[in-house]
Every structure is written in C-alpha cells, then in structure tokens.
Write a protein that holds these residues in place. Sequence first.
Motif, PDB file in Angstrom:
ATOM      1  N   PRO A 114       0.829  -1.201   0.000  1.00  0.00           N
ATOM      2  CA  PRO A 114       0.000   0.000   0.000  1.00  0.00           C
ATOM      3  C   PRO A 114       0.867   1.256   0.000  1.00  0.00           C
ATOM      4  O   PRO A 114       2.090   1.186   0.186  1.00  0.00           O
ATOM      5  CB  PRO A 114      -0.796  -0.132   1.303  1.00  0.00           C
ATOM      6  N   ALA A 115       0.238   2.397  -0.196  1.00  0.00           N
ATOM      7  CA  ALA A 115       0.966   3.663  -0.201  1.00  0.00           C
ATOM      8  C   ALA A 115       1.541   3.958   1.179  1.00  0.00           C
ATOM      9  O   ALA A 115       1.012   3.519   2.203  1.00  0.00           O
ATOM     10  CB  ALA A 115       0.040   4.797  -0.636  1.00  0.00           C
ATOM     11  N   ALA A 116       2.658   4.695   1.202  1.00  0.00           N
ATOM     12  CA  ALA A 116       3.304   5.032   2.474  1.00  0.00           C
ATOM     13  C   ALA A 116       2.383   5.862   3.354  1.00  0.00           C
ATOM     14  O   ALA A 116       2.398   5.746   4.579  1.00  0.00           O
ATOM     15  CB  ALA A 116       4.604   5.774   2.214  1.00  0.00           C
ATOM     16  N   GLU A 117       1.582   6.730   2.744  1.00  0.00           N
ATOM     17  CA  GLU A 117       0.644   7.562   3.486  1.00  0.00           C
ATOM     18  C   GLU A 117      -0.769   7.244   3.031  1.00  0.00           C
ATOM     19  O   GLU A 117      -1.047   7.143   1.846  1.00  0.00           O
ATOM     20  CB  GLU A 117       0.937   9.044   3.279  1.00  0.00           C
ATOM     21  N   GLY A 118      -1.664   7.067   3.993  1.00  0.00           N
ATOM     22  CA  GLY A 118      -3.045   6.772   3.665  1.00  0.00           C
ATOM     23  C   GLY A 118      -3.862   8.026   3.455  1.00  0.00           C
ATOM     24  O   GLY A 118      -3.413   9.140   3.694  1.00  0.00           O
ATOM     25  N   GLY A 119      -5.110   7.827   3.028  1.00  0.00           N
ATOM     26  CA  GLY A 119      -6.035   8.939   2.873  1.00  0.00           C
ATOM     27  C   GLY A 119      -7.218   8.759   3.793  1.00  0.00           C
ATOM     28  O   GLY A 119      -7.362   7.734   4.469  1.00  0.00           O
ATOM     29  N   GLY A 120      -8.098   9.751   3.841  1.00  0.00           N
ATOM     30  CA  GLY A 120      -9.264   9.672   4.708  1.00  0.00           C
ATOM     31  C   GLY A 120      -8.874   9.602   6.168  1.00  0.00           C
ATOM     32  O   GLY A 120      -8.080  10.411   6.663  1.00  0.00           O
ATOM     33  N   ASP A 121      -9.401   8.607   6.895  1.00  0.00           N
ATOM     34  CA  ASP A 121      -9.091   8.438   8.310  1.00  0.00           C
ATOM     35  C   ASP A 121      -7.750   7.756   8.545  1.00  0.00           C
ATOM     36  O   ASP A 121      -7.334   7.608   9.699  1.00  0.00           O
ATOM     37  CB  ASP A 121     -10.186   7.590   8.995  1.00  0.00           C
ATOM     38  N   ALA A 122      -7.077   7.309   7.487  1.00  0.00           N
ATOM     39  CA  ALA A 122      -5.882   6.487   7.641  1.00  0.00           C
ATOM     40  C   ALA A 122      -4.613   7.322   7.610  1.00  0.00           C
ATOM     41  O   ALA A 122      -4.409   8.146   6.715  1.00  0.00           O
ATOM     42  CB  ALA A 122      -5.830   5.428   6.547  1.00  0.00           C
ATOM     43  N   ALA A 123      -3.738   7.113   8.603  1.00  0.00           N
ATOM     44  CA  ALA A 123      -2.423   7.744   8.582  1.00  0.00           C
ATOM     45  C   ALA A 123      -1.516   6.998   7.615  1.00  0.00           C
ATOM     46  O   ALA A 123      -0.764   7.606   6.852  1.00  0.00           O
ATOM     47  CB  ALA A 123      -1.818   7.744   9.984  1.00  0.00           C
ATOM     48  N   HIS A 124      -1.562   5.680   7.635  1.00  0.00           N
ATOM     49  CA  HIS A 124      -0.860   4.857   6.657  1.00  0.00           C
ATOM     50  C   HIS A 124      -1.445   3.456   6.677  1.00  0.00           C
ATOM     51  O   HIS A 124      -2.226   3.104   7.569  1.00  0.00           O
ATOM     52  CB  HIS A 124       0.655   4.828   6.913  1.00  0.00           C
ATOM     53  N   ALA A 125      -1.075   2.668   5.675  1.00  0.00           N
ATOM     54  CA  ALA A 125      -1.591   1.304   5.540  1.00  0.00           C
ATOM     55  C   ALA A 125      -0.411   0.343   5.479  1.00  0.00           C
ATOM     56  O   ALA A 125       0.704   0.706   5.089  1.00  0.00           O
ATOM     57  CB  ALA A 125      -2.455   1.178   4.288  1.00  0.00           C
ATOM     58  N   ARG A 126      -0.688  -0.921   5.846  1.00  0.00           N
ATOM     59  CA  ARG A 126       0.398  -1.897   5.889  1.00  0.00           C
ATOM     60  C   ARG A 126      -0.171  -3.313   5.865  1.00  0.00           C
ATOM     61  O   ARG A 126      -1.252  -3.562   6.405  1.00  0.00           O
ATOM     62  CB  ARG A 126       1.220  -1.685   7.163  1.00  0.00           C
ATOM     63  N   TRP A 127       0.567  -4.229   5.247  1.00  0.00           N
ATOM     64  CA  TRP A 127       0.255  -5.650   5.359  1.00  0.00           C
ATOM     65  C   TRP A 127       0.834  -6.179   6.663  1.00  0.00           C
ATOM     66  O   TRP A 127       2.016  -5.990   6.941  1.00  0.00           O
ATOM     67  CB  TRP A 127       0.869  -6.447   4.204  1.00  0.00           C
ATOM     68  N   LEU A 128       0.022  -6.823   7.479  1.00  0.00           N
ATOM     69  CA  LEU A 128       0.489  -7.419   8.720  1.00  0.00           C
ATOM     70  C   LEU A 128       0.126  -8.900   8.741  1.00  0.00           C
ATOM     71  O   LEU A 128      -0.981  -9.281   8.326  1.00  0.00           O
ATOM     72  CB  LEU A 128      -0.137  -6.734   9.935  1.00  0.00           C
ATOM     73  N   ALA A 129       1.037  -9.726   9.238  1.00  0.00           N
ATOM     74  CA  ALA A 129       0.733 -11.145   9.411  1.00  0.00           C
ATOM     75  C   ALA A 129      -0.425 -11.278  10.393  1.00  0.00           C
ATOM     76  O   ALA A 129      -0.424 -10.648  11.458  1.00  0.00           O
ATOM     77  CB  ALA A 129       1.955 -11.894   9.928  1.00  0.00           C
TER      78      ALA A 129
END
Length: 242
Positions: A114-129
Amino acid sequence: MTAGYDPYAFEPFAVTVDLAVFTVRAGALHVLLIRRGQEPYTGAWALPGGFVLPRESAETAARRELAEETGLPEQLVAALHLEQLRTYSEPDRDPRMRVVSVAFTALVPDLPEPAAEGGGDAAHARWLAVEDVSELAFDHAVILADARERIGAKLEYTCLATGFCPPEFTLGELQSVYETVWNTTLDRPNFRRKVLATPGFLEAVPGAARLTGGRGKPAALYRPGPATTLHPPLLRPEGTTR
C-alpha cells in the motif's frame, strides 16, 4: 415522498463498510490494515473502510474507501472480487453514533504494497501477518475472525489456492497454501490422495519435476486444471492446529 410517511419518526444512523483483504506472503497469511489518523482510536490498527455516501451502494463505497485509505491502484481495486461477509449492527460498536457496518472480504494473490501515506481516516496502511495482529479498533477483531473463517471455507470448495502457487507447482507448495490459510498441519499422503482424486483440480505437467531440497527424487509438477469448484470439497481436518 410517500403520503403519511414521516422520515423523522425514526432516529437516524450511519452506514459504513469495512474490508478484510488477505494475501499470502512469505509463507504467512497477511491482512491489509490501516493505522487510524483520527479519533476515535487514533493510532490504532483497523480494517480499511468508512462511511457510505448518500448516493452510492455499499460495494461502491467499499472499493472507494479501499483505494483512498491504502493507495492501491483504482484499477486493481475495481477488479477485486469482494465477497460480502455480513452486517455488524451492535448499538454501541462505534462511540460516535449508531453505526451499522457492511463487511466485505477477499483473498487475493500478488497484491502490492500500500501507499506510504493513507487517505481519509488512515495515517498509513500496511500488510500485517494475521498471527501478529493483537488489538484492533471498533469491533474489527470480530470482523477479522469472521473473515478468516470465511476465506478458510472458500478453500474447501473452490480452486482459489492454486492462485497462490507458481504457474507450475509441486503438491508440497499447494499444501503449504492450505496450511497457511487454515493454520493447520495436514497429513501429506492424505492431502496428495484427495487433491489428485478431485476431478479437474490439477493437471500434471508431463515430464516436469523440481528438486525440493531433500535427498529424494524430484517432485512432480502440476498446474491448475479447468475446474473452478471442488467436488467433493477439500474439508479442513477438525481439531488440528499448529
């Protein structure tokens, strides 16, 4: 407006969407999460999602929010097969107001970062196990658990698992996908017998084999067959987890 109907006779509430999107990375099941950048639950991990706008459907909102909050390409998001999971409607599930959420889930191979910085309510996104996820905002831990159960069931009756293997793969590589998603250890001879007996599931690659690191003979290679559903289904063993 229909005669005699008073739209203000009922307390208004909001409708949101939440998405549990999974993939398999490095031999582990991962889920796409966002770090919340606004209250409530600032700084907490959460599933991507947001409010349904007045003139859009829940599925349209789900795709819009997923693209906005994660930065995944809109064309990729538009092509995802989203499966509606269920509706979550406990009165106090959101501290802001009464909010009913329609949840969606998907299990997809080859999804990018995902992008380093998120949009809307998201500061950032990430894949987590999934095994590393502890606390989530709202009731998202419940949604995540329900979604994992749903995708586990999809592997029982569809050929989805082959999408997480190379174009030509060994039975061991296919078994690893099932073990990862189901979080269980499967009996190798029993798994081999079942998948090879399922009509249209796999096709042998004539004359092809691959060394798998052991001292035995090279393992035969297979590719996806023409089937899209499994008859009979490949059921998860009961009471076995690793």
